[in-house]
Scaffold this motif. Structure first.
Motif, mmCIF file in Angstrom:
data_model
loop_
_atom_site.group_PDB
_atom_site.id
_atom_site.type_symbol
_atom_site.label_atom_id
_atom_site.label_comp_id
_atom_site.label_asym_id
_atom_site.label_seq_id
_atom_site.Cartn_x
_atom_site.Cartn_y
_atom_site.Cartn_z
ATOM 1 N N SER A 174 0.835 -1.208 0.000
ATOM 2 C CA SER A 174 0.000 0.000 0.000
ATOM 3 C C SER A 174 0.867 1.254 0.000
ATOM 4 O O SER A 174 0.573 2.236 -0.696
ATOM 5 C CB SER A 174 -0.925 0.005 1.212
ATOM 6 N N GLN A 175 1.935 1.230 0.806
ATOM 7 C CA GLN A 175 2.844 2.382 0.838
ATOM 8 C C GLN A 175 3.584 2.537 -0.482
ATOM 9 O O GLN A 175 3.847 3.654 -0.930
ATOM 10 C CB GLN A 175 3.840 2.212 1.986
ATOM 11 N N LYS A 176 3.883 1.412 -1.119
ATOM 12 C CA LYS A 176 4.606 1.451 -2.404
ATOM 13 C C LYS A 176 3.780 2.156 -3.472
ATOM 14 O O LYS A 176 4.321 2.940 -4.252
ATOM 15 C CB LYS A 176 4.958 0.034 -2.845
ATOM 16 N N ILE A 177 2.469 1.867 -3.529
ATOM 17 C CA ILE A 177 1.611 2.502 -4.542
ATOM 18 C C ILE A 177 0.932 3.761 -4.008
ATOM 19 O O ILE A 177 0.140 4.392 -4.706
ATOM 20 C CB ILE A 177 0.549 1.519 -5.061
ATOM 21 N N PRO A 197 -6.091 4.959 1.712
ATOM 22 C CA PRO A 197 -7.094 4.139 2.425
ATOM 23 C C PRO A 197 -6.566 2.750 2.777
ATOM 24 O O PRO A 197 -6.843 2.234 3.861
ATOM 25 C CB PRO A 197 -8.251 4.052 1.413
ATOM 26 N N TYR A 198 -5.801 2.132 1.852
ATOM 27 C CA TYR A 198 -5.236 0.818 2.128
ATOM 28 C C TYR A 198 -4.181 0.894 3.236
ATOM 29 O O TYR A 198 -4.080 0.000 4.086
ATOM 30 C CB TYR A 198 -4.628 0.217 0.863
ATOM 31 N N VAL A 199 -3.366 1.956 3.213
ATOM 32 C CA VAL A 199 -2.341 2.127 4.251
ATOM 33 C C VAL A 199 -3.002 2.256 5.619
ATOM 34 O O VAL A 199 -2.584 1.623 6.602
ATOM 35 C CB VAL A 199 -1.467 3.368 3.948
ATOM 36 N N GLU A 200 -4.057 3.054 5.684
ATOM 37 C CA GLU A 200 -4.758 3.244 6.959
ATOM 38 C C GLU A 200 -5.365 1.935 7.446
ATOM 39 O O GLU A 200 -5.276 1.588 8.629
ATOM 40 C CB GLU A 200 -5.854 4.292 6.783
ATOM 41 N N ALA A 201 -5.990 1.156 6.501
ATOM 42 C CA ALA A 201 -6.584 -0.134 6.878
ATOM 43 C C ALA A 201 -5.521 -1.103 7.389
ATOM 44 O O ALA A 201 -5.738 -1.845 8.356
ATOM 45 C CB ALA A 201 -7.322 -0.735 5.687
ATOM 46 N N ALA A 202 -4.351 -1.091 6.745
ATOM 47 C CA ALA A 202 -3.266 -1.983 7.167
ATOM 48 C C ALA A 202 -2.760 -1.607 8.560
ATOM 49 O O ALA A 202 -2.497 -2.490 9.403
ATOM 50 C CB ALA A 202 -2.129 -1.927 6.146
ATOM 51 N N TYR A 203 -2.616 -0.319 8.831
ATOM 52 C CA TYR A 203 -2.183 0.118 10.160
ATOM 53 C C TYR A 203 -3.202 -0.288 11.236
ATOM 54 O O TYR A 203 -2.838 -0.723 12.337
ATOM 55 C CB TYR A 203 -1.983 1.630 10.177
#
Length: 642
Positions: free
Chosen positions: A297-300, A304-310
């Protein structure tokens, strides 16, 4: 918006619900731009000229709708086609083919209109009314595929409003029709949609058998919805707390996403797997998948995906008794969330807090050291101040010097920028000047060509076959429009050049009896659709060959035109060869005329070459000699395209 809609639906679980929008947009908003803007204009002219309400008119409108991608324009075209189709369906005298053909066209038009109302304007009431109208026309011709599609579209509209029981009724009707038609792809689609809807209705036990049947048919027919079916099975097993099975299906979805290089699908699969493993208390494995989701998620840079992963990692670290990591993940999630609302202010506050904490720690360390070495520091205080003063002076001097260098560099860059802009303006002016000269020269050649061609047609009207002259007059009109069109362009394709030369030679052929022939060849190195040539260069040379070489010759007359490229494909070589009387005799005839005439065609070609490439392009004449006699002329034109 103009593609056929595929009904999709996912669980309202936070992780799974992220799939709904990307899949819907992927399946509903894919539209291919098939032709250029010029072809749109051509279609619009044809529609305007064709006033009759018939099948051709419908097809022209349908082509224009598919070409137009502007969401503010194509719906207007769609409404025009709808009006025409309704008139033809109502009046059997207007029907040129089977009534079913017009109904199928109208069905597609109604579907486009419904999707535009639903997805572009959120007008679900209008969309559902249009979808029931689609169903009515589909039932009128008893078309199973259209009936099934109508039910699916109606269900999709209900699902968009979270009216899952209403959607269930129409999906079940769609399944009956699909099974009756024995179309495995449609059965698989409807079964998948039913399974998704049961998940939304919180009835996963009913969804599972339907989804397994759908998956079997999809795999058999190699359908693209396999990824969606695997995900829906994962949702169903997750709701039943059968986490191992849920993970298995999420991993199958992940595998398909990786094969398709679908980055969003990969991230969502990682998060779904992590979520199921977490609820199954397999925290270590869950953390691995969540960390992979975070990294990708951080790479792209998908916030929203980064927040969900955290958030997922925060939960997993807490459950696995890693409070510091959980705190770090929570802080990162909070920072990320706040940055979306007010990124600059939040960043400034965090920096200030970080700086304050560091300064506080440093002060404590210094205080402890001072207590231990107070006597020593006191004795060295003056010396320290001296060093500090010298160091500060050095730093200030260094900063001043660096600022001076920066200022000097900035001024130099500004000067270079101004010089570059001036150079670009000069080059642009020169380019426009050359283009203007070329346009002026080609505009002179157009009446020159038209005059010569009309002379040929005039001779046919006066002395030849008037029927042939009338036919060639039509060809002349077509050729004239083509010449006027290409004369505005800098380059044209070889195919267009050959077409223009062929039409021109057919007109010139009227001057002679049956003893005139011509041949146009392209070598294997020349791609007639890819390679290009400046317009109106070769035709004047062909005109010269006919006018000065063949017109005064008795017996068979022939012009041969050959196009070739050099090995580097930087130079186009055009050879125009005739079996005429030769340049020497042609010059003698020209000088014997009471009225002298300078060949405008040759002069125009030479001027065009000078304007295009200067010394890089050349024009060369050779006399063909046989037994001491001239048997023709060869003109070699080399055009540099490097």
């Amino acid at each position: 918006m103009k593609n056929e809609a595929t009904l999709t639906n996912t669980s309202e679980t936070s992780v799974y619900s992220m799939m709904r929008t990307p899949i819907m947009m992927l399946l509903l908003l894919t539209s291919i731009h098939l032709w250029s803007q010029n072809e749109k204009v051509v279609l619009q002219k044809k529609i305007k000229q064709h006033t009759k309400l018939d099948t051709l008119k419908c097809n022209l409108w349908a082509e224009l709708i598919e070409l137009e991608e502007d969401p503010a324009i194509w719906p207007k075209y769609n409404l025009e086609l709808k009006k025409i189709l309704l008139q033809i369906i109502a009046d059997q005298k207007l029907q040129q083919t089977s009534p079913e053909w017009y109904v199928r066209k109208l069905f597609t038009v109604l579907m486009y209109e419904a999707q535009d109302a639903k997805w572009q304007y959120g007008n679900n009431a209008k969309a559902i009314a249009l979808e029931f109208e689609m169903l009515k026309y589909a039932q009128s011709i008893d078309d199973a595929k259209m009936i099934c599609q109508s039910y699916i579209e109606i269900a999709a509209t209900y699902i968009g409003q979270k009216l899952y029981p209403e959607a269930q009724q129409y999906l079940e009707k769609a399944l009956v029709v699909a099974r009756k038609s024995k179309s495995e792809s449609e059965i698989a689609l409807v079964l998948n949609n039913l399974g998704q809807n049961y998940n939304d209705l919180l009835q996963p036990q009913k969804a599972i058998p339907l989804l397994h049947e759908s998956l079997q048919l999809a795999q058999k027919n190699k359908l693209k919805i396999c990824i969606n079916i695997q995900n829906n099975l994962g949702v169903a097993y997750y709701k039943l707390k059968r986490f191992d099975l849920a993970v298995d299906h999420y991993k199958q979805s992940l595998k398909i996403s990786q094969e398709l290089q679908n980055t969003s699908g990969i991230i969502i699969s990682y998060l779904n797997i992590a979520n199921s493993l977490r609820d199954n208390k397999q925290y270590t494995n869950a953390i691995e998948y969540a960390e992979q989701a975070l990294a990708l998620s951080q790479k792209i840079n998908r916030i929203p995906y980064v927040e969900a992963a955290y958030k997922m990692l925060t939960s997993l670290y807490e459950l696995s008794h890693q409070p510091q990591k959980a705190l770090d993940a929570f802080r990162a999630s909070t920072i990320l969330k706040d940055s979306i609302i007010n990124d600059e202010n939040k960043s400034a506050i965090l920096k200030t807090e970080f700086k304050y904490e560091n300064q506080k720690k440093e002060a404590q360390i210094k205080a402890l050291a001072q207590q231990k070495k107070i006597v020593e520091l006191e004795s060295k205080r003056q010396k320290t101040w001296l060093y500090v003063s010298l160091f500060a002076a050095f730093v200030l001097a260094l900063i001043g010097y660096l600022m001076f260098l920066r200022y000097k560099t900035k001024k130099q860059n500004e000067l270079l920028k101004v010089q570059l802009e001036e150079t670009q303006k000069t080059l642009e002016a020169e380019k426009k000047s050359v283009q203007s000269e070329l346009k002026a020269l080609r505009s002179q050649m157009n009446p020159h060509f038209i005059f010569n061609a009309l002379n040929s047609i005039q001779e046919q009207f006066m002395y030849g076959d008037r029927v042939l002259a009338n036919e060639q007059m039509g060809n002349f009109t077509t050729l004239t429009r083509q010449i006027l069109d290409i004369s505005r362009k800098k380059y044209i394709s070889m195919a267009t050049e050959v077409d223009v030369l062929t039409k021109y030679l057919e007109l010139e052929k009227m001057r002679f009896a049956d003893d005139f022939s011509y041949e146009i060849t392209l070598t294997d190195e020349v791609d007639e659709d890819y390679h290009q040539i400046p317009p109106m260069l070769v035709q004047p040379l062909v005109e010269n060959s006919i006018k000065h070489g063949l017109l005064h010759k008795s017996g068979p007359k022939k012009v041969t035109i050959c196009f070739d490229y050099d090995e580097a494909e930087n130079t186009l070589i055009c050879t125009v060869e005739d079996n005429g009387i030769g340049r020497e005799k042609a010059l003698a005839i020209k000088e014997s005329n009471t009225r002298t005439h300078q060949s405008f065609a040759t002069q125009a070609t030479e001027q065009t070459l000078e304007l295009l490439e200067g010394e890089k392009s050349t024009l060369h004449y050779d006399d063909l000699i046989q037994a001491g006699e001239s048997v023709g002329t060869r003109v070699t034109l080399k055009i540099s395209l490097a």
